[in-house]
Design an enzyme around this catalytic site. Structure first.
Site, PDB file in Angstrom:
ATOM      1  N   SER A 139       0.820  -1.210   0.000  1.00 39.87           N
ATOM      2  CA  SER A 139       0.000   0.000   0.000  1.00 39.87           C
ATOM      3  C   SER A 139       0.856   1.263   0.000  1.00 39.87           C
ATOM      4  O   SER A 139       2.018   1.253   0.427  1.00 39.87           O
ATOM      5  CB  SER A 139      -0.904   0.023   1.233  1.00 39.87           C
ATOM      6  OG  SER A 139      -1.655  -1.162   1.325  1.00 39.87           O
TER       7      SER A 139
HETATM    8  N1  SAH Z   1      -1.055  -4.978   3.937  1.00 42.22           N
HETATM    9  C1  SAH Z   1      -0.327  -5.274   2.720  1.00 42.22           C
HETATM   10  C2  SAH Z   1      -1.151  -4.919   1.491  1.00 42.22           C
HETATM   11  C3  SAH Z   1      -1.180  -6.062   0.566  1.00 42.22           C
HETATM   12  S1  SAH Z   1      -2.358  -5.984  -0.754  1.00 42.22           S
HETATM   13  C4  SAH Z   1       1.024  -4.597   2.724  1.00 42.22           C
HETATM   14  O1  SAH Z   1       1.304  -3.764   3.594  1.00 42.22           O
HETATM   15  O2  SAH Z   1       1.856  -4.933   1.866  1.00 42.22           O
HETATM   16  C5  SAH Z   1      -3.661  -7.003  -0.139  1.00 42.22           C
HETATM   17  C6  SAH Z   1      -3.307  -8.422   0.246  1.00 42.22           C
HETATM   18  O3  SAH Z   1      -4.534  -9.064   0.635  1.00 42.22           O
HETATM   19  C7  SAH Z   1      -2.721  -9.278  -0.877  1.00 42.22           C
HETATM   20  O4  SAH Z   1      -1.500  -9.818  -0.458  1.00 42.22           O
HETATM   21  C8  SAH Z   1      -3.767 -10.364  -1.097  1.00 42.22           C
HETATM   22  O5  SAH Z   1      -3.222 -11.624  -1.447  1.00 42.22           O
HETATM   23  C9  SAH Z   1      -4.450 -10.424   0.255  1.00 42.22           C
HETATM   24  N2  SAH Z   1      -5.806 -10.991   0.252  1.00 42.22           N
HETATM   25  C10 SAH Z   1      -6.789 -10.812  -0.670  1.00 42.22           C
HETATM   26  N3  SAH Z   1      -7.882 -11.511  -0.319  1.00 42.22           N
HETATM   27  C11 SAH Z   1      -7.597 -12.132   0.852  1.00 42.22           C
HETATM   28  C12 SAH Z   1      -8.313 -13.019   1.712  1.00 42.22           C
HETATM   29  N4  SAH Z   1      -9.570 -13.389   1.463  1.00 42.22           N
HETATM   30  N5  SAH Z   1      -7.710 -13.465   2.835  1.00 42.22           N
HETATM   31  C13 SAH Z   1      -6.421 -13.102   3.128  1.00 42.22           C
HETATM   32  N6  SAH Z   1      -5.690 -12.288   2.353  1.00 42.22           N
HETATM   33  C14 SAH Z   1      -6.263 -11.810   1.227  1.00 42.22           C
END
Ligand code: SAH
Length: 210
Positions: free
Chosen positions: A60
């Protein structure tokens, strides 16, 4: 490229954009974002932008991380926090400095293992990771003081509301017509209070694990 001056400029920008909680700014200052991206992108790690982390996912934007963290805290340090969507682990590393214990769920195991390695390198020991579908939360460790969702669900997952302590807060992107908006929902003895914070732009929350 990752000089102290470059890093401090990012903190100043986040402050100028309205994040004033000193605990949040200090955690952002202490956390080396270049560790959370591919080496080829390290020179861009202190720009205020989202960056690709593979598997179609992104780390993010720093401002968004700071804003969501501030919304979750709304005051002091928290006891237990749940994050849905570990991704690179950056948001989780920030939370780990502002809560006694952080649980984080990720559906893509390759991302989860890379995050685990980074936490070990950085000596962050109060983070507990789980490879599963975060839409159902983590009932075995509920209730939580805060739940932060970093991928956009279709609606507000009822399981997450149920896993909040009274006074606990859920911060998540919600789909609205034409985009997404960041919501903060507070659990009260009478029900749930909802506030709209600002527009957002997250990858979708998807079911199933990889
Ligand atoms: N908080 C992260 C942002 C990652 S983007 C950071 O600081 O880098 C969002 C993430 O959510 C992705 O890695 C994706 O694989 C995960 N995601 C999407 N759907 C999900 C679900 N149902 N359960 C767990 N993770 C999920």
């Amino acid at each position: 490229m990752t000089s102290q001056r470059t890093r401090e400029r990012l903190i100043q920008r986040i402050r100028d954009m309205g994040v004033r909680n000193p605990l949040v700014l200090e955690a952002m200052r202490n956390t080396p974002r270049h560790i959370f991206v591919d080496e080829a992108l390290a020179s861009r790690a202190y720009e205020d932008t989202a960056l690709p982390i593979g598997h179609g996912q992104t780390i993010s934007q720093p401002y968004t991380v700071a804003r969501m963290t501030e919304a979750l805290l709304a005051g002091g340090v928290l006891d237990t926090v749940l994050e849905i969507g570990t991704g690179s682990g950056y948001q989780c590393a920030i939370l780990s400095q502002l809560a006694r214990r952080v649980y984080s769920i990720e559906r893509i195991s390759a991302l989860l293992e890379a995050a685990r390695t980074r936490f070990r390198e950085l000596g962050l020991r109060n983070i507990h990771l789980k490879h599963s579908d975060g839409g159902v939360g983590l009932p075995e460790y509920a209730p939580f003081d805060g739940i932060l969702v970093t991928a956009a669900p279709e609606g507000i997952p009822p399981a997450l509301l149920e896993q909040l302590k009274i006074g606990g807060r859920l911060v998540l992107p919600a789909k609205v017509r034409g985009g997404q908006v960041l919501l903060r929902i507070t659990s009260t003895p009478q029900g749930y209070d909802q506030e709209q914070l600002e527009t957002a732009n997250f990858v979708p929350l998807v079911g199933g694990v990889l």
